[in-house]
Motif scaffolding. Structure first.
Motif, PDB file in Angstrom:
ATOM      1  N   GLY A  93       0.723  -1.323  -0.103  1.00  0.00           N
ATOM      2  CA  GLY A  93       0.138  -0.252   0.060  1.00  0.00           C
ATOM      3  C   GLY A  93       0.863   1.257   0.012  1.00  0.00           C
ATOM      4  O   GLY A  93       0.575   2.294   0.286  1.00  0.00           O
ATOM      5  N   THR A  94       2.106   1.047  -0.199  1.00  0.00           N
ATOM      6  CA  THR A  94       2.971   2.445  -0.067  1.00  0.00           C
ATOM      7  C   THR A  94       3.373   2.951  -1.479  1.00  0.00           C
ATOM      8  O   THR A  94       3.878   2.126  -2.442  1.00  0.00           O
ATOM      9  CB  THR A  94       4.181   2.109   0.620  1.00  0.00           C
ATOM     10  OG1 THR A  94       3.784   1.664   1.963  1.00  0.00           O
ATOM     11  CG2 THR A  94       5.046   3.334   0.959  1.00  0.00           C
ATOM     12  N   ILE A  95       3.387   4.014  -1.865  1.00  0.00           N
ATOM     13  CA  ILE A  95       3.776   4.644  -2.918  1.00  0.00           C
ATOM     14  C   ILE A  95       4.828   5.882  -2.562  1.00  0.00           C
ATOM     15  O   ILE A  95       4.448   6.607  -1.735  1.00  0.00           O
ATOM     16  CB  ILE A  95       2.399   5.397  -3.932  1.00  0.00           C
ATOM     17  CG1 ILE A  95       1.480   4.369  -4.176  1.00  0.00           C
ATOM     18  CG2 ILE A  95       3.299   6.127  -4.909  1.00  0.00           C
ATOM     19  CD1 ILE A  95       2.032   3.537  -5.091  1.00  0.00           C
ATOM     20  N   GLY A  96       5.896   5.736  -3.332  1.00  0.00           N
ATOM     21  CA  GLY A  96       7.148   6.570  -2.861  1.00  0.00           C
ATOM     22  C   GLY A  96       7.029   7.931  -4.022  1.00  0.00           C
ATOM     23  O   GLY A  96       6.752   7.624  -5.097  1.00  0.00           O
ATOM     24  N   LEU A  97       7.466   9.082  -3.404  1.00  0.00           N
ATOM     25  CA  LEU A  97       7.215  10.484  -4.403  1.00  0.00           C
ATOM     26  C   LEU A  97       8.601  11.083  -4.144  1.00  0.00           C
ATOM     27  O   LEU A  97       9.045  10.989  -2.864  1.00  0.00           O
ATOM     28  CB  LEU A  97       6.057  11.114  -3.927  1.00  0.00           C
ATOM     29  CG  LEU A  97       4.717  10.638  -3.881  1.00  0.00           C
ATOM     30  CD1 LEU A  97       3.740  11.619  -3.328  1.00  0.00           C
ATOM     31  CD2 LEU A  97       4.254   9.899  -5.347  1.00  0.00           C
ATOM     32  N   ARG A  98       9.150  11.990  -4.923  1.00  0.00           N
ATOM     33  CA  ARG A  98       9.850  12.979  -4.607  1.00  0.00           C
ATOM     34  C   ARG A  98       9.303  14.190  -5.190  1.00  0.00           C
ATOM     35  O   ARG A  98       8.549  14.363  -6.460  1.00  0.00           O
ATOM     36  CB  ARG A  98      11.102  12.823  -5.640  1.00  0.00           C
ATOM     37  CG  ARG A  98      12.220  13.897  -5.318  1.00  0.00           C
ATOM     38  CD  ARG A  98      13.674  13.605  -6.147  1.00  0.00           C
ATOM     39  NE  ARG A  98      13.259  13.561  -7.381  1.00  0.00           N
ATOM     40  CZ  ARG A  98      13.139  14.425  -8.217  1.00  0.00           C
ATOM     41  NH1 ARG A  98      13.067  15.756  -7.838  1.00  0.00           N
ATOM     42  NH2 ARG A  98      12.851  14.258  -9.763  1.00  0.00           N
ATOM     43  N   LYS A  99       9.430  15.327  -4.397  1.00  0.00           N
ATOM     44  CA  LYS A  99       8.823  16.643  -4.688  1.00  0.00           C
ATOM     45  C   LYS A  99       9.931  17.568  -4.304  1.00  0.00           C
ATOM     46  O   LYS A  99      10.180  17.781  -3.034  1.00  0.00           O
ATOM     47  CB  LYS A  99       7.549  16.829  -3.726  1.00  0.00           C
ATOM     48  CG  LYS A  99       6.844  18.453  -4.219  1.00  0.00           C
ATOM     49  CD  LYS A  99       6.598  18.484  -5.363  1.00  0.00           C
ATOM     50  CE  LYS A  99       5.743  19.926  -5.632  1.00  0.00           C
ATOM     51  NZ  LYS A  99       5.283  20.009  -6.968  1.00  0.00           N
ATOM     52  N   GLY A 100      10.692  18.300  -5.512  1.00  0.00           N
ATOM     53  CA  GLY A 100      11.647  18.956  -5.131  1.00  0.00           C
ATOM     54  C   GLY A 100      13.066  18.001  -4.703  1.00  0.00           C
ATOM     55  O   GLY A 100      13.223  16.962  -4.910  1.00  0.00           O
ATOM     56  N   ALA A 101      13.371  18.630  -3.481  1.00  0.00           N
ATOM     57  CA  ALA A 101      14.449  17.773  -2.585  1.00  0.00           C
ATOM     58  C   ALA A 101      13.846  16.889  -1.550  1.00  0.00           C
ATOM     59  O   ALA A 101      14.512  16.235  -0.935  1.00  0.00           O
ATOM     60  CB  ALA A 101      15.395  18.640  -1.896  1.00  0.00           C
ATOM     61  N   ARG A 102      12.474  16.968  -1.339  1.00  0.00           N
ATOM     62  CA  ARG A 102      11.950  16.166  -0.265  1.00  0.00           C
ATOM     63  C   ARG A 102      11.268  14.772  -1.086  1.00  0.00           C
ATOM     64  O   ARG A 102      11.121  14.792  -2.100  1.00  0.00           O
ATOM     65  CB  ARG A 102      10.577  16.895  -0.006  1.00  0.00           C
ATOM     66  CG  ARG A 102      10.907  18.004   0.922  1.00  0.00           C
ATOM     67  CD  ARG A 102      11.185  17.672   2.349  1.00  0.00           C
ATOM     68  NE  ARG A 102      11.481  18.775   2.938  1.00  0.00           N
ATOM     69  CZ  ARG A 102      11.613  18.977   4.335  1.00  0.00           C
ATOM     70  NH1 ARG A 102      11.582  17.833   5.093  1.00  0.00           N
ATOM     71  NH2 ARG A 102      12.000  19.782   5.105  1.00  0.00           N
TER      72      ARG A 102
END
Length: 490
Positions: A93-102
């Motif tokens: 159930g986990t989706i990983g994301l990148r937003k800018g440096a986060r």
């Protein structure tokens, strides 16, 4: 999130104010993401470590979220917003994301159940944040901030426990640890990392269920133990592991030290001595961004060696006539036990080799005495330590825990003298790069031999000459080599 609820105790009010300030830089992003989920008809909350760390005044580099959205719905909500995404944890159930440096992880509400014999989770998605929070490991990790409203959710009084620096479980500790026995080690890690104490009922459950840690993989135990050891105050965590019996499962050599005595001060407990050596070694680590020779901290190899340096003592203890106690060759036995234990814990080969070598060498300095070592002995000390020399310096200095001030000063002065001699010889001879004065090709040419075992023997002979006598020049080295060869052929 309210920053000054009138009903909250002063300690909690201070934590709330600090959390608001700590999260201020990311609040626009949190609100923006929360708006996207709300527009799609879903709940979203910041949860776990990032919330806890905000209250503790710590910066959390990664952000964890929980939601009622399923993985496909999570992806739909962040499409066009995230700079990148990956679904390696989609099964859970986990989706990983990148937003800018986060870096962000968004996980569907969970209601896991476990096969308590195989430890494999059966993933069941939940429908409420309350159901998700109750399956968290500790109440301080079961706090959430709903988005975009910034409403603080704390159904298990995690903020109260955080203010008291206390570890409790949302569910009954027996149930929590039965679901995942590694949580017991995590309690010890938080004691080391955050200085928390464990609630009496949690400690009791840890003692009662310590044996269930055996069903956890060596790799998971290793990773949790390493995190504990690299924490600012590992002594508190290690003490909890030993006192609850958890250490007996994966590192029995540590609690075995409790009944031993030091060879110099028979009243000194070797277990407590080892913990003190660890603390003293940590104090000698260099800053994280320091040069390699400063041993930048936290350094896992140094800390493992400091903790385990005396584990050979139980197997080598001998009671001598007159009431004395000896531990002859405990460093050699200890090195073998260290290698065996770290291999069983699935540490990598380089770490196993380095820690075992430091344990083997940790007593070498005690032959230095009043500084009567020859230059040859100093060269061998450096050569035997190799790249581990900076760590060996710190381990050896840390191994002095005597309360006798004069003796401590004498040992420190002796090691100061040894380091000064090492520096002097290093400046004169590039000690860290000591090699025979003839290389392999020159040795083969002088003796008329091809590469092989004999060439290796010749190389070792010339290295011993170099260590014993220092630089003697190529011509003299060649003469010595030919004399050795003639004698060997006779």
């Amino acid at each position: 999130m309210p920053d000054h609820p009138s009903s909250a105790p002063p300690a909690q009010v201070a934590l709330l104010k600090g959390a608001v300030a700590r999260l201020a830089p990311v609040l626009p992003m949190l609100t923006e993401l929360g708006d996207r989920f709300a527009a799609a008809g879903h709940e979203l909350a910041l949860v776990g470590g990032p919330v806890r760390d905000a209250f503790l005044g710590r910066t959390s580099p990664d952000l964890d979220f929980t939601t009622d959205a399923r993985p496909d719905e999570i992806l739909a909500a962040v499409k066009g917003w995230a700079d990148a995404h990956w679904d390696i944890g989609r099964e859970f159930g986990t989706i990983g994301l990148r937003k800018g440096a986060r870096m962000l992880e968004i996980t569907t509400y969970r209601a896991d159940t476990y096969d308590r014999t195989s430890r494999k989770p059966e993933v069941m998605f939940g429908d409420s944040i309350e159901g998700d929070l109750v399956r968290r490991d500790f109440t301080v990790n079961a706090m959430a901030i709903q988005l975009p409203s910034l409403e603080f959710v704390d159904v298990h009084d995690g903020l109260e426990d955080l203010a008291a620096r206390r570890l409790r479980t949302p569910a009954a500790p027996e149930e929590s640890f039965a679901d995942d026995p590694l949580r017991m080690m995590r309690a010890a890690r938080f004691a080391a990392q955050l200085g928390f104490t464990v609630a009496p009922e949690v400690r009791r459950a840890m003692k009662e269920q310590a044996a269930t840690l055996e069903m956890i993989s060596a790799e998971r135990i290793r990773d949790e133990f390493s995190k504990l050891l690299l924490a600012p105050g590992p002594r508190a965590g290690l003490t909890l592991l030993v006192d609850t019996g958890l250490a007996d499962v994966f590192l029995p050599e540590l609690p075995a030290l409790r009944l031993e005595v030091d060879e110099h001060h028979r009243h000194k407990d070797v277990y407590q001595h080892s913990l003190t050596v660890l603390e003293q070694a940590i104090a000698l680590e260099g800053p994280p961004d320091g040069p390699p020779e400063s041993v930048p901290g936290p350094d896992l190899v140094l800390r493992l060696a400091a903790l385990l340096h005396d584990i050979g003592k139980p197997a080598t203890r001998r009671f001598e006539p007159g009431g004395g106690v000896s531990f002859h060759h405990h460093e050699v036995v200890g090195a073998k036990l260290t290698a065996k234990r770290l291999k069983a814990m699935r540490y990598d080969k380089e770490t196993v080799k380095a820690v075992a070598r430091l344990v083997e060498l940790h007593l070498r300095f005690h032959g230095y005495g009043g500084g009567q070592w020859t230059d040859s002995a100093v060269r061998r000390y450096v050569t035997d330590a190799g790249p581990l020399l900076p760590r060996l310096h710190r381990l050896t200095r840390s191994d002095s825990t005597t309360r006798n001030i004069r003796k401590a000063e004498r040992l420190s002065a002796a090691y100061d003298d040894l380091e000064a001699r090492i520096d002097q010889l290093a400046a004169e001879e590039e000690l860290s790069k000591v090699r025979p004065e003839l290389d392999g090709n020159e040795i083969a040419e002088a003796l008329g031999i091809k590469p092989g075992p004999v060439l290796g023997e010749a190389y070792k002979y010339l290295l011993s000459v170099r260590l014993d006598e220092g630089p003697i020049g190529k011509d003299a080295a060649r003469e010595r080599l030919l004399a050795w060869w003639a004698e060997r052929q006779a």
